[in-house]
Scaffold this active site. Structure first.
Site, PDB file in Angstrom:
ATOM      1  N   GLU B 234       6.037  -1.795  -0.778  1.00 19.95           N
ATOM      2  CA  GLU B 234       4.718  -1.165  -0.692  1.00 19.95           C
ATOM      3  C   GLU B 234       4.676  -0.117   0.416  1.00 19.95           C
ATOM      4  OE1 GLU B 234       4.853  -4.607  -1.660  1.00 19.95           O
ATOM      5  OE2 GLU B 234       4.505  -3.569  -3.532  1.00 19.95           O
ATOM      6  N   ASN B 318       9.610  -3.340  -6.877  1.00 25.98           N
ATOM      7  CA  ASN B 318       8.947  -2.215  -7.507  1.00 25.98           C
ATOM      8  C   ASN B 318       9.360  -0.901  -6.835  1.00 25.98           C
ATOM      9  OD1 ASN B 318       7.314  -3.376  -5.216  1.00 25.98           O
ATOM     10  ND2 ASN B 318       6.292  -1.411  -5.459  1.00 25.98           N
ATOM     11  N   ASP B 360       3.650  -2.606 -10.580  1.00 21.13           N
ATOM     12  CA  ASP B 360       4.180  -3.415  -9.468  1.00 21.13           C
ATOM     13  C   ASP B 360       4.960  -4.622  -9.964  1.00 21.13           C
ATOM     14  OD1 ASP B 360       4.774  -4.170  -6.918  1.00 21.13           O
ATOM     15  OD2 ASP B 360       2.841  -5.074  -6.484  1.00 21.13           O
TER      16      ASP B 360
END
Lengths: 245, 644
Positions: B234, B318, B360
Site C-alpha cells: 500500500e 498487490n 487489492d
C-alpha cells in the site's frame, strides 16, 4: 538517496500548487503569508498535556488559523488532504486507518489549530511524516482549516475560555504557570483548592459567557463566585473567594 | 469457568446427532447460536450418537502430505510446522470424544495490544512467543507450573515503523533454526536470538522505513537458510524476497518482484506454463514507464518448500498504487506465485493469479503442498486460496492450473478460462476514478486473507477460515510520495449475501469443492489447526475459539476468549506428556484497519496467550481427583476438581 526519495513528492507538490493557484484565481482565500503566526510563536506553544488543551490563554488566543471557516481554504485543504496522501493513512473520511482518527476530539499532540499545524509541519514520532519541507505554511494552514471543518479540533476561543476559567478557579496555579513547582501537587494548598475538578459540584457549573445557573448576571464578580462554588465540598458552605486580580 | 462447560458438552451431543450429511453447517451453527442463547434444551432429547472410532476415518480426497522436516511430534518449530505448510499436528490425545472437556490450563499476557497473528513455537520444554510492535520475544519454561518466563528479549525497533504499517503493527511469528529464533522487526530488521539465552546473535537491516517498507512476515527456514520478505504493497515499495545464512545473517540472494529479469532473478531456467508470462523483462514492460519502481508486490505471506525439487513457493502482494487506471498492463510480477530454487533464488516458474489487479487481490496466501489425484491422475500440486476468491490447484512442478473454482462469494469475475489460465473479469466491477462502485466482492482483504489453512492426511481435506464480504469502492488517482500510502482506494466493507462476515470450511482438493462449512457472524481471520485426533481448531474476530469434527464439521467445543482471535492455533506435548492446544487472543490487523468495527459485539484489543488441556490439567497442578484416563472420568467428578 534522500533527494531521490523526496523528488517525486516535489513533483506531486508542484502539480498540486499549479492546481491550487489555478483554482484560487487571484488568491482570495485569506491573508497573505505575512499574516500567519510566526514559527517562533508556534514552537512556543505547549504540546498539550491533556489531549491538546493548553492552560495558556494568551498563547492560544494569539494563534487562530487565519483560514478557519473560509470555505475556499477548506476546499483547497481537502484537495491537499487527498493529493498529499493524508487520506491514505487517516482515511478519506478522516476517521483513521493506519493513522489516527482526526474527527474524534482525541489528540495525542494537541488539538488546537497551531498544534495541528506543528504535527503536520514537523511530523510525529510514530510515523507521521514532516511536511514542512514540502508544503509552504499557508498550504499547511489550509489543511488545518479542512481538519477544523470536521469538528474534532479544539477552538482557540473555547480553549481561551477554558484557560480563563482555570485562571478563575485556581488562580494560584495560573499565576505561577511558569514555575515548575506550581505543577507539583502543593502541600501548602488544600486539595480542594488545587484540583477543583476532583470534587463534584453541587450545582451545574457555569462558565464565563454562559448564563450562570444561580447568579442573575454574568458580571466578572458573579463568575468568580461561580468558580469558587465549584471547589466547595457538597456539604460545606462556600469558602471565602479570594481570587487574585 | 462453570458456565461454558454445559453448552460445550451439549453442542458436542447436538452436533453428532446431525450425522454426516453435507451442507448441514447452517443448521449446526444456527443450533449453536440457539444453544448459546437458551442453554441446553436438546441434550436429553438428542442423546449423543456413538462416537466414531478415530481409526475408521476415511480420506475423502486421496491427498497425501510430506511432513518434512519431520520435527518431533510434540513440538512446533515453525509457523506452519512443516515445509508443506500443513499445520497438522500428529498428536491425538485430544480427540472428537474428549475435546468437550478442554479447559484453560494457563494463560500468559505479553503486555502488548494490537493484532496478535503469530503462532507460538515449542522447542523441547520451552515455548517461544513474539508480540506485535515492539516485537518482544519471550521464552516460557513449560516444565514449571504456569510457564515461568525464562528470558525476555526486547529489540526496541523504531516507533517510526508504526505509521508505515498498512494493517496494524503485527508480526506473523518466529522460526526456529539451528538453535536460533529468527524473526522480523516492524522497522525492517531481521534478528536472530539465541534460543537458550535470549541474547541477540545478529540483526540485519533489510529495507528502509523511508520508503514505507515494513516487515511483518514470519521467516521460513530450510536447512541453513532463512527466507524473509518485506511488506508495503500500500506504500509503493519494491517487493523482494531474500535468503539469509542462519548462522550469520549474511544475505545469500535477493529477488525483487518487479523490474528487469536480472533484478527478479529470472534466467534460462525460467519456464512459466502460460505464454502471457513469457518474454524479456516483463517486470518492466508490463508497467507504464518507470512505475515498476514503486509497484509494490511485497512478500509478506507464507513460504513453502518441496524437498523433492528444492523449490520454494510464495506469493507477491498487490501492485501499487491500488488505482488500476494509473498502471495499464499486467503489472508483473505483482499478485503472482513464484517457484524459485532455494539455493540460487532463480525463478523456475511464475503464475499471476490476478492479472492487472484492480481490487487489492494479493497472492501472498499460503501454498499448501500435497500430492492429490486430479481427474484420476496423481499430481504434485500446491493448493492456494487466493484473495480473489478462487481456489487454485496448481501443478507445482510446472505452474499449470489444474483447477480453479470459487471458494467464497465473488462477482468481480464471471468465470475461469482454464485454457488461458486466467479469470474472466466482469467489466461492471472495474473501478473508475471518482466513481463510487457498489458491492464489489470480495473486497480488498479478499475471500480469504493471510490466515493460513491446515490440512489433515487422515481426512484428505483442507480447513480454512474464509470471508463473506463485499466493498463499496471509490478510486482516487494518487501521486507517489515516499513513505506515504500509494493507495487511492476509498473503500467500505460490508457483508456479502447471507449477512455473515466469516465462515470456516473444509475443502476437498481433489474435487475442488467445499465439503462443509460453519458460518460465523464475525470475520474468521485466524489460522487453522488440524490434528490426528480428527479435531480442527479455529477462532473468530469476536473472540470464540472452537473445536470442530474434522470429518463432519460439527462444533464440538467453544470457549470465548478475552479479545478477538486472529492468531494461529498450535498443539504440543508438554514435559508431562500431555497434549495442549495454544492460541493467542488479541484482535487487530486487517480485521480492525479499514474495517467497519461498528457491528455490535466487536471486541476490544488484547494480548493473551491461552493454553488448553483436557480438564485444564497442567504441569505442577495436581487435580484433587487423580486423573484415571480422561475417557473414564465421569463429568461429575470432573466438575468437582479443585484447581488453583
Amino acid at each position: 538517496m534522500l533527494n531521490r526519495l523526496v523528488q517525486p513528492g516535489f513533483i506531486a507538490f508542484s502539480v498540486m500548487l499549479g492546481a491550487c493557484s489555478h483554482s484560487e484565481g487571484g488568491s482570495s482565500t485569506g491573508p497573505p503569508a505575512a499574516g500567519l503566526p510566526s514559527a517562533g510563536e508556534i514552537s512556543a506553544l505547549p504540546m498539550g498535556h491533556i489531549a491538546g488543551v493548553t492552560d495558556s490563554a494568551a498563547l492560544a488566543r494569539s494563534m487562530p488559523n487565519p483560514y478557519e471557516g473560509n470555505p475556499q481554504a477548506v476546499a483547497l485543504g481537502k484537495a491537499l488532504y487527498i493529493k498529499m496522501n493524508c487520506a491514505g493513512c487517516h482515511a478519506y473520511n478522516a476517521k483513521g486507518n493506519m493513522g489516527p482518527d482526526l474527527t474524534d476530539t482525541y489528540w495525542r499532540y494537541g488539538g488546537l489549530p497551531a498544534q495541528i499545524y506543528s504535527s503536520i509541519h514537523d511530523g510525529r514520532a510514530e510515523g507521521m511524516p514532516a511536511w514542512g519541507s514540502q508544503l509552504p505554511p499557508q498550504e499547511i494552514w489550509k489543511v488545518v482549516a479542512y481538519i477544523q471543518s470536521l469538528g474534532g479540533t479544539y477552538s482557540v476561543e473555547g480553549t481561551a475560555r477554558n484557560a480563563q476559567r482555570a485562571e478563575l478557579i485556581a488562580p494560584e496555579l495560573s499565576s505561577q504557570r511558569d514555575d515548575d513547582a506550581a505543577f507539583v501537587p502543593s502541600t501548602e494548598a488544600p486539595p480542594d483548592e488545587v484540583s477543583p475538578a476532583a470534587e463534584p459540584a453541587p450545582a451545574p457549573m457555569s462558565y464565563p459567557g454562559e448564563p450562570p445557573s444561580q447568579a442573575p448576571t454574568s458580571s466578572p464578580a458573579t463568575t468568580r463566585s461561580a468558580g469558587a462554588r465549584v471547589r466547595s465540598p457538597p456539604t460545606a458552605p462556600p469558602p471565602p473567594a479570594t481570587p487574585s486580580p | 469457568m462453570a458456565a461454558p462447560r454445559k453448552p460445550a458438552l451439549c453442542v458436542r451431543a447436538a452436533g453428532s446427532a446431525y450425522g454426516t450429511t453435507r451442507r448441514r453447517a447452517d443448521a449446526v451453527s444456527a443450533l449453536w447460536l440457539a444453544l448459546l442463547a437458551y442453554g441446553c434444551p436438546l441434550q436429553a432429547a438428542d442423546a449423543p450418537a456413538a462416537a466414531t472410532p478415530a481409526a475408521s476415518i476415511s480420506n475423502l480426497s486421496g491427498a497425501t502430505i510430506n511432513f518434512a522436516p519431520n520435527d518431533p511430534a510434540g513440538e512446533w518449530h515453525s509457523q506452519a510446522r512443516d515445509f508443506a505448510n500443513s499445520r497438522y499436528s500428529p498428536l491425538d490425545q485430544i480427540n472428537i470424544d474428549n475435546v468437550g472437556k478442554l479447559r484453560i490450563a494457563w494463560t500468559f499476557s505479553d503486555g502488548t495490544l494490537h493484532g496478535h497473528e503469530a503462532a507460538p513455537l515449542v522447542v523441547g520444554d520451552t515455548m517461544y512467543v513474539v508480540t506485535p510492535f515492539p516485537d518482544i520475544a519471550y521464552a516460557l519454561d513449560l516444565s514449571k507450573p504456569g510457564a515461568f518466563i525464562k528470558w525476555t528479549y526486547k529489540p526496541n525497533p523504531s516507533p517510526l515503523a508504526i505509521g508505515k504499517a498498512c494493517c496494524d503493527t503485527v508480526t506473523r511469528g518466529i522460526v526456529y533454526a539451528n538453535g536460533k529464533l529468527i524473526y522480523n522487526l516492524l522497522d525492517d530488521h531481521t534478528v536472530a536470538v539465541d534460543a537458550k539465552t535470549g541474547k541477540e546473535a545478529w540483526r540485519i537491516k533489510m529495507d528502509n522505513l523511508e520508503t514505507g517498507a515494513t516487515m511483518t512476515m514470519a521467516p521460513f527456514a530450510v536447512g541453513n537458510k532463512v527466507f524473509v520478505g518485506n511488506s508495503g504493497g500500500e506504500m509503493g515499495v519494491q517487493g523482494w524476497i531474500a535468503a539469509l545464512d542462519v548462522d550469520t545473517g549474511r544475505e545469500l540472494w535477493r529477488a525483487y518482484s518487479t523490474g528487469s529479469d536480472k533484478r527478479v532473478l529470472i534466467g534460462a531456467d525460467f519456464k512459466p506454463f502460460y505464454s502471457w508470462m513469457k518474454g524479456k523483462d516483463l517486470g518492466v514492460s508490463t508497467w507504464p514507464e518507470g512505475m515498476w519502481r514503486h509497484g509494490g508486490a511485497s512478500v509478506w505471506g507464507w513460504i513453502s518448500y518441496d524437498p523433492g525439487t528444492n523449490l520454494i513457493y510464495y506469493g507477491t502482494s498487490n501492485p501499487s498504487p491500488r488505482v488500476p487506471v494509473q498502471r495499464p498492463g499486467y503489472n508483473l510480477w505483482a499478485s503472482t506465485i513464484f517457484a524459485r530454487d532455494a539455493d540460487t533464488g532463480m525463478a523456475r516458474w511464475a503464475y499471476q493469479t490476478t492479472p492487472h489487479d484492480q481490487w487489492d487481490y494479493d497472492a501472498v496466501n499460503e501454498d499448501m503442498l500435497m500430492d492429490v489425484p486430479v481427474h484420476g491422475q496423481a499430481r504434485k500440486v500446491l493448493v492456494h486460496f487466493d484473495r480473489n476468491a478462487y481456489a487454485y490447484t496448481i501443478d507445482r512442478t510446472s505452474g499449470e492450473v489444474l483447477m480453479a473454482t470459487p471458494f467464497a462469494y465473488l462477482n468481480w469475475s464471471t468465470g475461469f478460462d482454464l485454457q488461458a489460465g486466467q479469470p474472466i473479469v466482469n467489466p461492471e466491477k472495474e473501478p473508475k476514478p471518482g466513481v463510487k462502485l457498489d458491492n464489489v466482492c470480495p473486497p480488498d482483504i479478499g475471500g480469504k486473507d493471510w490466515q493460513p489453512s491446515a490440512a489433515s492426511p487422515r481426512t484428505g481435506l483442507i480447513y480454512a477460515g474464509i470471508f463473506n464480504i463485499c466493498m463499496d469502492v471509490t478510486d482516487h488517482e494518487q501521486g507517489y510520495i515516499a513513505s506515504t500510502p500509494y493507495d487511492g482506494m476509498d473503500m467500505q466493507r460490508h457483508a456479502a449475501p447471507g449477512g455473515n462476515l466469516g465462515e470456516f470450511m473444509a475443502w476437498n482438493p481433489a474435487s475442488g469443492k467445499k465439503v462443509w462449512s460453519i458460518k460465523e457472524p464475525f470475520m474468521t481471520m485466524s489460522g487453522a489447526l488440524a490434528t490426528a485426533g480428527d479435531v480442527v481448531f479455529y477462532g473468530t474476530a469476536d473472540g470464540w475459539f472452537r473445536a470442530v469434527d474434522a470429518l463432519r464439521g460439527s462444533i464440538l467445543w467453544s470457549q470465548k476468549l478475552a479479545s478477538g482471535v486472529i492468531g494461529q492455533p498450535i498443539s504440543y506435548l508438554g514435559p508431562d506428556h500431555r497434549q495442549y492446544i495454544a492460541i493467542y487472543s488479541g484482535v487487530g490487523g486487517a480485521a480492525t484497519v479499514r474495517a467497519d468495527q461498528s457491528k455490535s459485539g466487536f471486541p476490544a484489543q488484547g494480548g493473551t496467550l491461552y493454553v488448553f488441556s483436557i480438564d485444564g490439567d497442567s504441569v505442577g497442578v495436581q487435580p484433587v481427583v487423580p486423573s484415571a484416563g480422561t475417557e473414564a472420568s465421569a463429568p461429575a467428578a470432573s466438575e468437582n476438581r479443585g484447581r488453583p
